[in-house]
Design an enzyme around this catalytic site. Structure first.
Site, short mmCIF file in Angstrom:
data_model
loop_
_atom_site.label_atom_id
_atom_site.label_comp_id
_atom_site.label_asym_id
_atom_site.label_seq_id
_atom_site.Cartn_x
_atom_site.Cartn_y
_atom_site.Cartn_z
N GLY A 1 0.81 -1.22 0.00
CA GLY A 1 0.00 0.00 0.00
C GLY A 1 0.84 1.26 0.00
O GLY A 1 0.64 2.16 -0.82
N ALA B 1 3.66 8.32 11.29
CA ALA B 1 3.55 8.56 9.84
C ALA B 1 4.17 9.90 9.45
O ALA B 1 5.36 10.10 9.69
CB ALA B 1 2.09 8.46 9.39
N LYS C 1 7.26 1.37 18.01
CA LYS C 1 7.45 2.81 17.80
C LYS C 1 8.16 3.43 19.00
O LYS C 1 9.05 4.28 18.85
CB LYS C 1 6.09 3.48 17.57
CG LYS C 1 5.43 3.04 16.27
CD LYS C 1 4.01 3.61 16.14
CE LYS C 1 3.34 3.10 14.86
NZ LYS C 1 1.93 3.53 14.76
N ALA D 1 11.32 -3.90 -5.86
CA ALA D 1 11.26 -5.29 -5.40
C ALA D 1 10.01 -5.56 -4.59
O ALA D 1 9.55 -4.71 -3.83
CB ALA D 1 12.48 -5.60 -4.55
N GLU E 1 -6.29 -3.93 12.35
CA GLU E 1 -5.76 -4.96 11.46
C GLU E 1 -6.84 -6.03 11.33
O GLU E 1 -7.74 -6.12 12.18
CB GLU E 1 -4.49 -5.57 12.06
CG GLU E 1 -3.34 -4.58 12.23
CD GLU E 1 -2.78 -4.09 10.91
OE1 GLU E 1 -2.69 -4.90 9.96
OE2 GLU E 1 -2.47 -2.88 10.80
#
Lengths: 363, 363
Positions: free
Chosen positions: B16, B157, B228, B46, B213
């Site tokens: 994504g 992010a 994180k 790749a 998820e």
């Protein structure tokens, strides 16, 4: 045994921020050595009376003496070490190399030629000084186009406003608008009037607390916010001049020529305007803020109504805040907030810029 | 006529974020050329099936084809251009130079050797991949010590969390504590339970909305937040291992071996705990938050009560937020807030990292 890499620094300006910077450099010596293997060697220091050049670097004792002398109103020219130059350009000529970081913590255009010479020498430049960056574009572009320039503290002191603007700008995502509260003083005043305090009383109180410049017109004119907004705009690549920034002053233009005491006495004439603005804002569930607003290539600095429930609408007191509304940050903006002024926070930001340049020259 | 500088890119991973990155690179071509005189030439791509190497660079048409093929579940190995390698290390060996930026947008340790080889070649490295950065220190230090590494998007992010941490850390000012809401999913759940929704209902709703998820245990375990937090701690120079991070899972450990449907059915058993936590917090005028907390060399990840009127106490919904409490940012912290996930915001952050490396190699 790891080698200690020495980074020569030339520091222009030994006012409040300059002194705090020297103190921090001395206080962090051990940390910078242990963590980064770096030693910041101060080879020259200048104030408006001239410069002391000490090619082997000022000792920590000497730096403490400089700080004390300057804090007591003394001059660089009175210090008993190094040799003296009355032209800051000369000290760059004598000492600046590719390894050097030239730090401008003045608030003056007198450093311009020194900065340009340092650029020719490929030295890194770190500016807390807004004036060279708000000079006419034909001149200032020499700085903005120079890759080894950092000027993070010119907007929002230690807040990462410039680096965030550069990052968003570099990726190329569409930046819809940037709205910033960039004056702690004006933030304080807006909060006070929102709480029902008369504007004139709020200004006098802020002056008493030391939140304003000695002459509050410096703050109320919006000129300093306009300089920050122009630096932000130019960081976005917008080719604007100072005259292109629309600035709303909080007092009538004719007061510019009045004696300060008359201005302070007459402030009361502005109270009703603020009372009605606050009422109008509240009726719309909005808050009164003095902001810099960048959108579609235009920069406006002045009073704006913002939604109560927006980050800036919720902001109170002297903290700064910047909202970045972009292609990927909507409906909620990317927000930076925190103290936007103060000699210690500013000096720490300058030191971060210096360290970034020092570490990059290694890479 | 200004010359266009070409920066070769090797992109590892076409999921994504990788696809969004390729789309953005194509969409920003004109802008990057006009503003920075740069052309990002993608010489190799790749996925887990292998790599396509196109030394002259993939055309924009070819890049669009890659994005479409991958979005439809196809493989790099099926593409009709370049030559193929089944080992990602080989493509670095074939193409990486000092000018190259190697971009890792996988979520795998399979790129490790390729990254190490790129480092030997002095290529720049840009990682959105947290795994190499959370590997054992003996291994991961090779990355943290490398000056031409950027990994901004691994935490928050597109929010400038890493750069801010680096800046505060480099100046040397005392960092008292860092508190971050680093999971939009857990932020959503905490807001919901605060609003009186049963925890089990909130999880099922979040799953339905695609906020979790596919297996919500990934979120509820706190493992991703812990990664994180470890990256943040290591950015501060703390020599910690993953096992040193104390993590509170939101479900009992034994559920790890259960089938997903049993977990979802049993979530209801957790509701009462959350109801009483919310009540206890409210009685203290505090809010329930799932945070990463860094202080005095220790990292704790889990539920914490924070004051209602603190920035994190006021945070609602899926946005991320980080409070930096430091020597010069107190009592009010330095705050960063905004969307902390999403392929577009993450890809834009990766692109900012790439641009920073590309522009620095010019300086």
């Amino acid at each position: 045994m790891e080698t200690l890499r020495e980074i020569p620094l030339i520091v222009l300006g030994v006012g409040g921020v300059g002194r705090a910077l020297l103190e921090q450099i001395v206080a962090r010596r051990e940390y910078h050595k242990r963590r980064y293997g770096l030693y910041l060697r101060i080879v020259a220091l200048a104030d408006s009376t001239g410069a002391a050049v000490v090619p082997e670097g000022l000792s920590d004792e000497e730096l403490k003496q400089v700080v004390q002398t300057k804090a007591e109103g003394g001059r660089i020219a009175d210090l008993p070490f190094g040799y003296y130059q009355n032209d800051v350009k000369n000290i760059v000529d004598l000492e600046a190399t590719r390894e050097t970081v030239v730090v401008d913590v003045t608030a003056s255009m007198d450093t311009w030629e020194a900065l340009m010479l340092a650029r020719e020498r490929k030295s890194a430049l770190v500016l807390a000084n807004k004036l060279p960056l708000t000079a006419p574009l034909s001149q200032a572009m020499a700085l903005y186009e120079y890759p080894r320039l950092r000027y993070e503290t010119t907007v929002g002191a230690g807040l990462p406003v410039i680096v965030t603007t550069k990052r968003l700008s570099a990726s190329g995502e569409h930046i819809r608008r940037i709205i910033g509260v960039l004056s702690g003083t004006l933030g304080y005043l807006m909060t006070a009037v929102e709480d029902g305090v008369a504007f004139s009383k709020a200004v006098l109180k802020a002056k008493e607390l030391g939140y304003t410049e000695p002459d509050p017109r410096e703050d109320l004119s919006g000129r300093d916010v306009a300089r920050k907004a122009l630096i932000l705009a130019r960081t976005l690549g917008w080719k604007l001049e100072m005259e292109d920034v629309s600035v709303q002053s909080l007092y009538p233009e004719e007061w510019d020529t009045w004696p300060l005491e008359d201005v302070l006495a007459e402030l009361i004439a502005l109270d009703d305007d603020f009372f009605s603005w606050v009422d109008a804002a509240r009726a719309r569930r909005e808050a009164l803020r003095y902001v810099a607003h960048l959108e579609d290539g235009r920069v406006n600095v002045g009073i704006q109504f913002v939604p109560f429930d927006s980050p800036i609408g919720q902001l109170r007191g002297t903290d700064n805040m910047v909202e970045f509304h972009t292609e990927y940050y909507e409906p909620q903006p990317l927000v930076l907030a925190g103290r936007g002024a103060g000699v210690h926070a500013t000096a720490a930001g300058v030191l971060s810029d210096i360290m970034e340049m020092a570490l990059a020259s290694h890479g």
